[in-house]
Design an enzyme around this catalytic site. Structure first.
Site, short mmCIF file in Angstrom:
data_model
loop_
_atom_site.label_atom_id
_atom_site.label_comp_id
_atom_site.label_asym_id
_atom_site.label_seq_id
_atom_site.Cartn_x
_atom_site.Cartn_y
_atom_site.Cartn_z
CG HIS A 113 8.78 -7.84 -2.79
ND1 HIS A 113 9.03 -8.72 -3.82
CD2 HIS A 113 7.48 -7.48 -2.93
CE1 HIS A 113 7.93 -8.88 -4.53
NE2 HIS A 113 6.96 -8.14 -4.01
CD GLU A 114 5.59 -5.93 -0.04
OE1 GLU A 114 4.84 -5.24 -0.77
OE2 GLU A 114 5.67 -7.17 -0.12
CG HIS A 134 5.67 -3.54 -5.19
ND1 HIS A 134 5.53 -3.92 -6.51
CD2 HIS A 134 5.58 -4.69 -4.48
CE1 HIS A 134 5.39 -5.24 -6.57
NE2 HIS A 134 5.42 -5.74 -5.36
CG ASN A 177 -1.58 -1.30 1.45
OD1 ASN A 177 -2.29 -1.77 0.59
ND2 ASN A 177 -1.31 -1.93 2.59
ZN LIG Z 1 5.07 -7.63 -4.66
#
Ligand SMILES: [Zn+2]
Ligand SMILES: *[C@@H]1O[C@H](CO)[C@@H](O)[C@H](O)[C@H]1NC(C)=O
Ligand SMILES: *[C@@H]1O[C@H](CO)[C@@H](O)[C@H](O)[C@H]1NC(C)=O
Ligand SMILES: *[C@@H]1O[C@H](CO)[C@@H](O)[C@H](O)[C@H]1NC(C)=O
Ligand SMILES: *[C@@H]1O[C@H](CO)[C@@H](O)[C@H](O)[C@H]1NC(C)=O
Ligand SMILES: *[C@@H]1O[C@H](CO)[C@@H](O)[C@H](O)[C@H]1NC(C)=O
Ligand SMILES: *[C@@H]1O[C@H](CO)[C@@H](O)[C@H](O)[C@H]1NC(C)=O
Length: 934
Positions: free
Chosen positions: A370-371, A374, A338
Site C-alpha cells: 500500500h505505502e 503511494h 512519506n
Molecule cells: Zn494510503
C-alpha cells in the site's frame, strides 16, 4: 422501483474507446470534478443539505484571510532550508523540545501586503519585535514587516507589511522557533521504548494531513509542493533520516514535494539493506534488538520485489534514489507513505517466523504494498486538495492487493478484497448519512474535517470502485491507462466522447465513474427471472431513512452486469435488459467485481439455495460469500424475509473454504450483537454449533489433531475461524484443547511454541475469557514483556476478553496511562473492551466520563477516533441506548466531537435502524432458529 437502462448492443465495441479514457478518469478526475463542483455550487438546496450534516465553522467570504482555513493563492513556495534539532533528553523542567531554523523562498503571484504561513504550537524568536525576517532574492526594494501575530484557530503565522510585495518577485522568510517534542504522535514527536532496561527516545514525525506546521512554519497544503533542504542536528551516536539521502546530517535537496510527505527521524535504530538492480537503495530500520533478531528480513525481502512490480505496473521508474522503511514503537496510523522514508507501526513491518501468524505476515506484505503504491500515486502525482483523498487512498488500497500478490503469488490474496474492503464498506455506504467519494472542495476545510475523510469510504469504496473499473476494462487495459502520458490521453478523452454511440449507454468512463463518485451509496440490482426485468434502486439498509442529500443523477448508476446461468458465464453488459427467465439458477455480479448488491425473485433464490445445498462447488467461492452477504443485507433492508438469509447458511455444514465462512461469520456476528442479551441467544448458539462442528472436525483431521499447519494460507485462516467459533459456541472438545495448551504455557512461560502463532489470537482470548484474574495477570505480564509488536497486540486484545467486570474496568483505566498502554493503542483497546458483551456498558460509561480528555488527546488528529464511537455503539438496539446517545451528543456540544462528528451521526442512525430491526425480526428469528436447532 429504480430506473432501467436499456442497451441496444453489447458494449464490447465501445470498450476500446472507453479504455483509452481510463487514465483521464483517474488522473484528471480532479480537474473534471472542479467542473462538477461548480455545477453543484449553483444548486443552493444541495449546499444546504451538505452544510447541515457537517456543522462547520467555515468562515464566510467577508472574514479576514487569516480567519479562513485555506491559504490565499498569492504566494507560492519553491524551496525551503529547514534545520531541526530535537533534544532526546528532557530539559531542566522535564520537557522534551526541539528547536529549528527555516528559510523559505516563495514567489509572489499577486501583489499583497499580507504573508500567511501555517504554524501551530511553535514559539518564535523575535527580530525587532516580529516573528520573522523577510528579505528578497533579487535586490528590489522591500516592504518591512509592520505587524506579526499568530492565529491559533486557523494555525497561521501572519505578517502584515508596510507595502505590497511585487508580482513575479521571490522573497525569503526566515524564522527561528522552538516546539515541544511531545508524545501526541503528530508533527515532530517522540516515541519511547526500553532496550536492555534502558529507556530510549526516538524523535520521529507524522505530518499527514496537517501536522508539518507543528514542526516548522510552512505552506501546509498538498498542492504547495517545494524542494526541501533538510538538516537535522543530533548526537554523534544517533542516526538521522529524512526523505532524501543523508549527507552526514545534512540531506540532499528533496524532490519537489508536498509538506505532508516530509519526515524526520533521529534514533538509535539499526538497519539492513539491499540494492536494487537499478541502483535504488532499500533499507529496513527498527530497534536494534528487532533487527538483530531478523524481524526486518521479511520486509526487506519483499520491498524490492514490490518496488519492481510497481515500476512495471506504472511503467515509470521509482522516482527517488533510496527508500527507507522504518518501524516505530509509537505510531498513530498503520503506516505513512512519506516519500523515501516510509514509517510503520511495528506490527505492520516486523515479522518473526516463529511468532508471527499468517495474518501478521499478510499484513506486512499488504501495508508495504500500500505505502509503496503511494510513491507514484499520491507522492509523484498528488491531489490538489484533501477532498480528492479517495483517489489517493482508494487507488493505493486497490493496488496493494496486486503488489502483495506479486510478492506472494501463492496466497491468492486478490480475492480477499471482497471481504476486507467491498463487504466492509457496503454496510456504511448503505446509510442515508453516507457521503459521496468525492467531496466538494469547500466541504473540507478544518483539520478535523480533513482527518474525518481518512475513512472507510475513501479507502474501501475507493478501492472497490476502481477495482470495478479495472475488472470491467481488464487489468491490463486499466494499468495501461495509468502508464500513458496525461496530455495524450486528454486528447483521446475528447475523442472518446465524440466517437461513442449514444442511446442511454454511458458515453465515456468519465460518465460512468461520475455516477459512482459524485453520489453516495450504491444500487441493489433486482433480477426477476419470471419477467426478465432487471432494475436498480438505491440500497438503504434502513428503507425508511430519509435521504436528504440530493443527487444530480437521482441515485441511479451505470452498473456493469457480469452474470452466469447454471454455472456458465454470460457476456457482460451495462445493466442488461435481457430475458433471464428459466428453470435454472441465475447468478449476477460474478466474482463480485461490481460494487453493488443483487436481489432475485423468490424462485431464483430458492434455486440458488438448492444449488448450494446440492453441490456448492458449482458456484464460485466469492459468490458463495456474496449470496450470504447480500441475503443478510437484503434482510436488514426488509427486501427479503429474514429466514431466507438463514437458509443461505444451511449449506455451510459442508463448506470448508475461508471466504464464504468469513462472510457468514461476519453476518452471524450481527445477530450475536443484537441478540446476545436476549432469549434468542440460546437457539442461535445451538444453530451455529451445528454449522461449525463439521468444520472443526475437518481441521482436526487435516492437522492431525492440531499438530500440523495447513498448507494454504486461506486454510490457515479458516482454521482460526473453526477454533474461534467452536469455542465461542461452547464446544467442549475445543475448550478443552485450548485450556490444555494455555495451562502448559502458564506452567512454562518461557516456551509457548506449542501454541501456533496463527491460533494465538483465538487461544489467548478464549483462555482469558474462561479464566479469572490469574490468567488475566499472566497475559498482562506476557504483554509487558513481549518483544514482538504483533504478539503484544494479540495479548492486548485478549485482555479485553475477560467477563470479570473489575478486571475490565481496571483495564479501561490503563488506557489513560501511556506507561501501561501506548497512546497509539489506547482507542483500539477501549473499542476491544466494548466488543465484549460484558465490557460494552463499562466502555460506554468510561468514554462518557472521560470524553473531554479523550477528545483533547485524540479528537483532532487521530484517524482512529471515529472508530471509537462506532465501536462502542455497534450493539446499540434499544430506545434507552438511543436516548443515551442523544444525551451524550447534547451534553458534549461544548467539547465537540472533532473527527468523530460524522461517526456519531451514523451511530444514531444505525441505532434507530437496529431498534426497528430487532422489534420486527426477533420473533421470526427465534422461531426459525428454534425449529432448526432441535
Ligand atoms: Zn494510503
Ligand atoms: C536547496 O538546495 C537546492 C539545490 O542545491 C537549491 O537550488 C535551493 O535554492 C536550496 N534552497 C534554499 C532555500 O536555499
Ligand atoms: C540554504 O542552505 C544553503 C547551504 O547551506 C545555503 O547555501 C543557502 O544560502 C541557504 N539558503 C537560504 C535562503 O538561506
Ligand atoms: C512556548 O511558550 C510558552 C509560553 O511562554 C511556554 O509555556 C512553553 O513551554 C513554550 N514551549 C516551548 C516548546 O518552548
Ligand atoms: C528472505 O529471502 C531469502 C532468499 O530468498 C530466504 O532464504 C529467506 O528465508 C527469506 N526470509 C524471510 C524472513 O522471509
Ligand atoms: C433526475 O430526475 C429529474 C426529475 O425527475 C429529471 O429531470 C432528470 O433528468 C433526472 N436526471 C437523471 C440523470 O436521470
Ligand atoms: C486424534 O485423536 C483421536 C482421539 O484422541 C485419536 O483416536 C486419533 O487416532 C488421533 N489422530 C491422529 C492422527 O493422531
Amino acid at each position: 422501483m429504480g430506473k432501467v437502462y436499456y442497451i441496444s448492443k453489447n458494449v464490447g465495441l465501445g470498450l476500446l474507446v472507453l479504455a483509452l479514457s481510463a487514465l483521464v478518469t483517474i488522473v484528471a478526475l480532479s480537474i473534471a470534478y472542479d467542473k462538477e463542483r461548480s455545477k453543484n455550487r449553483s444548486r443552493p438546496e444541495e449546499q444546504a443539505a451538505v452544510n447541515s450534516d457537517t456543522p462547520d465553522p467555515t468562515p464566510v467570504a467577508s472574514k479576514d484571510p487569516w480567519d479562513q482555513y485555506r491559504l490565499p493563492s498569492a504566494l507560492v513556495p519553491t524551496t525551503y532550508n529547514v534545520t531541526l534539532w530535537p533534544r532526546l533528553k528532557p530539559d531542566a523542567n522535564g520537557h522534551y523540545i526541539f528547536s529549528g531554523l527555516s528559510d523559505v523562498v516563495f514567489t509572489c503571484h499577486q501583489a499583497t501586503d499580507l504573508v500567511l504561513i501555517h504554524a501551530n504550537k511553535l514559539n518564535f524568536t523575535t527580530f525587532n519585535g516580529h516573528h520573522a525576517l523577510l528579505s528578497d532574492l533579487s535586490g528590489a526594494r522591500m516592504p518591512t514587516i509592520r505587524k506579526s501575530w499568530l492565529v491559533t484557530e486557523t494555525e497561521y503565522l501572519a505578517l502584515e507589511l508596510s507595502g505590497s510585495l511585487t508580482e513575479g518577485v521571490s522573497y525569503i522568510l526566515h524564522t527561528e522557533f522552538q516546539g515541544e517534542l511531545s508524545d501526541t504522535l503528530e508533527g515532530f514527536y517522540r516515541s519511547e521504548y526500553l532496550e536492555d532496561g534502558v529507556k530510549k527516545v526516538v524523535a520521529t514525525s507524522q505530518m499527514q494531513p496537517t501536522f508539518a506546521r507543528k514542526a516548522f512554519p510552512c505552506f501546509d497544503e498538498p498542492a504547495m509542493k517545494a524542494v526541501f533542504n533538510v538538516t537535522v542536528i543530533h548526537d554523534r551516536d544517533k542516526v538521522a533520516l529524512s526523505n532524501a539521502r543523508e549527507l552526514v546530517t545534512k540531506f540532499e535537496p528533496t524532490a519537489k514535494m508536498s509538506t505532508y510527505l516530509l519526515a524526520f527521524i533521529v534514533s538509535d535504530f539499526s538497519y539492513i539493506e539491499s540494492t536494487q538492480q537499478n541502483g535504488v537503495q532499500v533499507r529496513v530500520w527498527a530497534r536494534r534488538k528487532a533487527i538483530e533478531a531478523g524481524h526486518g528480513d521479511y520486509a526487506l525481502n519483499i520491498t524490492g520485489k514490490i518496488l519492481q512490480f510497481y515500476e512495471r505496473y506504472y511503467d515509470t521508474p521509482y522516482p527517488l534514489p533510496k527508500t527507507d522503511q522504518v518501524a516505530l514503537p509509537d505510531f498513530q496510523a498503520g503506516a505513512m507513505e512519506n516519500w523515501g522514508l516510509v514509517t510503520y507501526r511495528e506490527t505492520a513491518l516486523l515479522h518473526d517466523p516463529n511468532k508471527s501468524s499468517a495474518g501478521n505476515k499478510q499484513r506486512v506484505a499488504s501495508v508495504i504494498a500500500h505505502e509503496l503504491a503511494h510513491m507514484w500515486f499520491g507522492n509523484l502525482v498528488t491531489m490538489r486538495w484533501w477532498n480528492d483523498l479517495w483517489l489517493n487512498e482508494g487507488f493505493a488500497s486497490y493496488v496493494e492487493y496486486l503488489g502483495a500478490d506479486c510478492a506472494e503469488p501463492q496466497w491468492n490474496i486478490k480475492d480477499q478484497i471482497v471481504l476486507d474492503d467491498v463487504q466492509q464498506v457496503f454496510s456504511l455506504d448503505a446509510l442515508a448519512s453516507s457521503h459521496p467519494l468525492s467531496r466538494r472542495e469547500d466541504e473540507v476545510n478544518t483539520p478535523a474535517q480533513i482527518s474525518g475523510i481518512f475513512n472507510t469510504i475513501s479507502y474501501s469504496k475507493g478501492a472497490a470502485v476502481l477495482r470495478m473499473l479495472s475488472k470491467f476494462l481488464g487489468e491490463r487495459v486499466f494499468a495501461k491507462g495509468l502508464s500513458v502520458t496525461f496530455i495524450l490521453l486528454l486528447l483521446c478523452f475528447s475523442q472518446a466522447a465524440e466517437d461513442t454511440p449514444g442511446l442511454g449507454i454511458p458515453r465515456t468512463i468519465h460518465d460512468i465513474m461520475n455516477r459512482w463518485t459524485l453520489q453516495m451509496g450504491f444500487p441493489v440490482v433486482t433480477i426477476n427471472t419470471k419477467t426478465g426485468l432487471v432494475t436498480q434502486q438505491h440500497f438503504l439498509v434502513d428503507p425508511e431513512s430519509v435521504v436528504d442529500r440530493p443527487s444530480q443523477f437521482n441515485y441511479t448508476w451505470f452498473v456493469p452486469i457480469k452474470w452466469m446461468k447454471t454455472g456458465v458465464e454470460q457476456r457482460q453488459y451495462w445493466l442488461l435488459h435481457k430475458t433471464v427467465s428459466g428453470v435454472n439458477w441465475v447468478l449476477a455480479n460474478t466474482n463480485v467485481s461490481g460494487y453493488y448488491r443483487v436481489n432475485y425473485d423468490m424462485d431464483n433464490w430458492n434455486r440458488l439455495i438448492s444449488a448450494l445445498e446440492a453441490n456448492h462447488l458449482t458456484i464460485p467461492i466469492i459468490n458463495r460469500a456474496q449470496i450470504i452477504d447480500d441475503a443478510f443485507s437484503l434482510t436488514r433492508a426488509k427486501m427479503v424475509d429474514v429466514t431466507l438469509a438463514f437458509r443461505t447458511t444451511k449449506y455451510l455444514s459442508k463448506e470448508t473454504q475461508y471466504i464464504p465462512w468469513k462472510a457468514a461469520l461476519g453476518n452471524l456476528y450481527f445477530y450475536y450483537l443484537m441478540f446476545e442479551r436476549t432469549e434468542v441467544y440460546g437457539p442461535l448458539q445451538a444453530y451455529t454449533r451445528k454449522l461449525i462442528q463439521p468444520l472443526f472436525e475437518y481441521f482436526t483431521k487435516m492437522t492431525h489433531n492440531w499438530t500440523t499447519v495447513p498448507e494454504a494460507i486461506t486454510d490457515q485462516y479458516n482454521q482460526m475461524n473453526a477454533i474461534g467459533m467452536s469455542c465461542a459456541v461452547g464446544m467442549p472438545a475445543c475448550r478443552d484443547l485450548i485450556k490444555s495448551w494455555f495451562k502448559r504455557w502458564m506452567d512454562h512461560p518461557e516456551d509457548n511454541l506449542r501454541i501456533h502463532p496463527n491460533l494465538r489470537n483465538a487461544v489467548y482470548c478464549i483462555a482469558v475469557e474462561l479464566g479469572g484474574a490469574d490468567e488475566w495477570d499472566f497475559v498482562w505480564r506476557m504483554f509487558k514483556n513481549a518483544t514482538l509488536a504483533s504478539e503484544a497486540s494479540r495479548l492486548r486484545s485478549a485482555l479485553a476478553c475477560t467477563k470479570v467486570p473489575w478486571l475490565l474496568n481496571r483495564y479501561l483505566d490503563y488506557t489513560l496511562d501511556p506507561t501501561k498502554i501506548r497512546k497509539q493503542d489506547a482507542l483500539s483497546t477501549i473499542t476491544s473492551v466494548a466488543h465484549n458483551v460484558v465490557g460494552m456498558p463499562l466502555a460506554w460509561n468510561f468514554v462518557r466520563a472521560q470524553w473531554k480528555q479523550l477528545y483533547q488527546e485524540y479528537g483532532k488528529g487521530s484517524f482512529a477516533f471515529p472508530g471509537l464511537i462506532s465501536g462502542i455503539t455497534t450493539r446499540f438496539s434499544t430506545e434507552f441506548e438511543l436516548q443515551e446517545l442523544q444525551r451524550f451528543k447534547e451534553d458534549n456540544q461544548e467539547v465537540g466531537f472533532g473527527s468523530a462528528t460524522q461517526a456519531l451521526e451514523q451511530a444514531m442512525e444505525r441505532t434507530s435502524a437496529q431498534i426497528k430491526w430487532v422489534t420486527e425480526n426477533k420473533d421470526r428469528v427465534l422461531d426459525w432458529l428454534s425449529g432448526e436447532s432441535l
